[in-house]
Design a protein around this motif. Structure first.
Motif, PDB file in Angstrom:
ATOM      1  N   VAL A 193       0.850  -1.190   0.000  1.00  0.00           N
ATOM      2  CA  VAL A 193       0.000   0.000   0.000  1.00  0.00           C
ATOM      3  C   VAL A 193       0.884   1.238   0.000  1.00  0.00           C
ATOM      4  O   VAL A 193       2.015   1.194   0.492  1.00  0.00           O
ATOM      5  N   GLN A 194       0.378   2.301  -0.567  1.00  0.00           N
ATOM      6  CA  GLN A 194       1.136   3.558  -0.569  1.00  0.00           C
ATOM      7  C   GLN A 194       1.003   4.252   0.786  1.00  0.00           C
ATOM      8  O   GLN A 194       0.013   4.045   1.513  1.00  0.00           O
ATOM      9  N   ALA A 195       1.981   5.059   1.085  1.00  0.00           N
ATOM     10  CA  ALA A 195       1.926   5.844   2.321  1.00  0.00           C
ATOM     11  C   ALA A 195       0.644   6.663   2.357  1.00  0.00           C
ATOM     12  O   ALA A 195       0.234   7.239   1.343  1.00  0.00           O
ATOM     13  N   GLY A 196       0.028   6.699   3.516  1.00  0.00           N
ATOM     14  CA  GLY A 196      -1.239   7.380   3.680  1.00  0.00           C
ATOM     15  C   GLY A 196      -2.443   6.478   3.472  1.00  0.00           C
ATOM     16  O   GLY A 196      -3.578   6.876   3.777  1.00  0.00           O
ATOM     17  N   GLY A 197      -2.210   5.292   2.952  1.00  0.00           N
ATOM     18  CA  GLY A 197      -3.288   4.357   2.686  1.00  0.00           C
ATOM     19  C   GLY A 197      -3.693   3.557   3.912  1.00  0.00           C
ATOM     20  O   GLY A 197      -3.195   3.784   5.015  1.00  0.00           O
ATOM     21  N   SER A 198      -4.586   2.601   3.674  1.00  0.00           N
ATOM     22  CA  SER A 198      -5.146   1.799   4.750  1.00  0.00           C
ATOM     23  C   SER A 198      -5.131   0.318   4.384  1.00  0.00           C
ATOM     24  O   SER A 198      -5.183  -0.050   3.208  1.00  0.00           O
ATOM     25  N   LEU A 199      -5.071  -0.496   5.421  1.00  0.00           N
ATOM     26  CA  LEU A 199      -5.223  -1.939   5.292  1.00  0.00           C
ATOM     27  C   LEU A 199      -5.960  -2.440   6.523  1.00  0.00           C
ATOM     28  O   LEU A 199      -5.840  -1.834   7.600  1.00  0.00           O
ATOM     29  N   ARG A 200      -6.670  -3.537   6.374  1.00  0.00           N
ATOM     30  CA  ARG A 200      -7.266  -4.197   7.529  1.00  0.00           C
ATOM     31  C   ARG A 200      -6.762  -5.634   7.586  1.00  0.00           C
ATOM     32  O   ARG A 200      -6.987  -6.416   6.655  1.00  0.00           O
TER      33      ARG A 200
ATOM     34  N   MET B 191      -5.648  -0.443   9.974  1.00  0.00           N
ATOM     35  CA  MET B 191      -4.476   0.410   9.921  1.00  0.00           C
ATOM     36  C   MET B 191      -4.718   1.543   8.932  1.00  0.00           C
ATOM     37  O   MET B 191      -4.892   1.290   7.731  1.00  0.00           O
ATOM     38  N   ASN B 192      -4.749   2.755   9.422  1.00  0.00           N
ATOM     39  CA  ASN B 192      -4.949   3.940   8.594  1.00  0.00           C
ATOM     40  C   ASN B 192      -3.706   4.815   8.620  1.00  0.00           C
ATOM     41  O   ASN B 192      -2.838   4.665   9.485  1.00  0.00           O
ATOM     42  N   SER B 193      -3.633   5.737   7.678  1.00  0.00           N
ATOM     43  CA  SER B 193      -2.508   6.682   7.607  1.00  0.00           C
ATOM     44  C   SER B 193      -1.178   5.944   7.701  1.00  0.00           C
ATOM     45  O   SER B 193      -0.292   6.324   8.471  1.00  0.00           O
ATOM     46  N   LEU B 194      -1.053   4.909   6.918  1.00  0.00           N
ATOM     47  CA  LEU B 194       0.144   4.077   6.987  1.00  0.00           C
ATOM     48  C   LEU B 194       1.385   4.846   6.555  1.00  0.00           C
ATOM     49  O   LEU B 194       1.331   5.703   5.664  1.00  0.00           O
ATOM     50  N   LYS B 195       2.488   4.500   7.199  1.00  0.00           N
ATOM     51  CA  LYS B 195       3.776   5.122   6.933  1.00  0.00           C
ATOM     52  C   LYS B 195       4.775   4.044   6.493  1.00  0.00           C
ATOM     53  O   LYS B 195       4.612   2.870   6.847  1.00  0.00           O
ATOM     54  N   PRO B 196       5.812   4.429   5.774  1.00  0.00           N
ATOM     55  CA  PRO B 196       6.823   3.434   5.381  1.00  0.00           C
ATOM     56  C   PRO B 196       7.402   2.679   6.585  1.00  0.00           C
ATOM     57  O   PRO B 196       7.710   1.483   6.465  1.00  0.00           O
ATOM     58  N   GLU B 197       7.500   3.344   7.724  1.00  0.00           N
ATOM     59  CA  GLU B 197       8.054   2.673   8.908  1.00  0.00           C
ATOM     60  C   GLU B 197       7.100   1.645   9.506  1.00  0.00           C
ATOM     61  O   GLU B 197       7.476   0.935  10.445  1.00  0.00           O
ATOM     62  N   ASP B 198       5.880   1.543   8.992  1.00  0.00           N
ATOM     63  CA  ASP B 198       4.973   0.485   9.417  1.00  0.00           C
ATOM     64  C   ASP B 198       5.238  -0.821   8.671  1.00  0.00           C
ATOM     65  O   ASP B 198       4.628  -1.847   8.995  1.00  0.00           O
ATOM     66  N   THR B 199       6.134  -0.784   7.704  1.00  0.00           N
ATOM     67  CA  THR B 199       6.469  -1.990   6.941  1.00  0.00           C
ATOM     68  C   THR B 199       7.050  -3.052   7.857  1.00  0.00           C
ATOM     69  O   THR B 199       8.021  -2.801   8.579  1.00  0.00           O
TER      70      THR B 199
END
Length: 129
Positions: A12-19, A83-91
């Protein structure tokens, strides 16, 4: 014995969401507090969020507070991590875990991975910048 299977990871791109979902089988799901952890390459496994057996109490790591939401559906034997507002450091690879709760005792949600009894195999989350 409790078997845990995570799903929902992806790119997902930064700022995106996943569940993420974690489906449990085996012993009574509502007897367990549940947690989400993650492990990035070259780093130790870290706590993300936890939820009590009833779903009433939740606990988050500071790094995800306000962006991630943990929930559960005991009728479906499933715990979720929105997970909302995802950041690269959430990888990381995200793992769900179960910690047995003895009814009648105090609910203590813990970030300590060594106190959880069962673990899933993990699902990869990759956040691109």
């Amino acid at each position: 014995q409790v078997q845990l299977v995570e799903s929902g990871g992806g790119l997902v791109q930064a700022g995106g969401s996943l569940r993420l979902s974690c489906a449990a089988s085996g012993r009574t799901f509502s007897s367990y507090d549940m947690g989400w952890f993650r492990q990035a390459p070259g780093k130790e496994r870290e706590f993300v969020a936890a939820i009590s057996w009833s779903g009433i109490r939740v606990y988050y790591a500071d790094s995800v507070k306000g962006r991630f939401t943990i929930s559960r559906d005991n009728a479906k034997n499933t715990v979720y991590l929105q997970m909302n507002s995802l950041k690269p450091e959430d990888t990381a690879v995200y793992y769900c875990a179960a910690k047995y709760y003895l009814r009648g005792t105090a609910v203590v949600l813990t970030p300590r991975s060594d106190l959880y009894d069962y673990w899933g195999q993990g699902t990869q989350v990759t956040v691109s910048s």
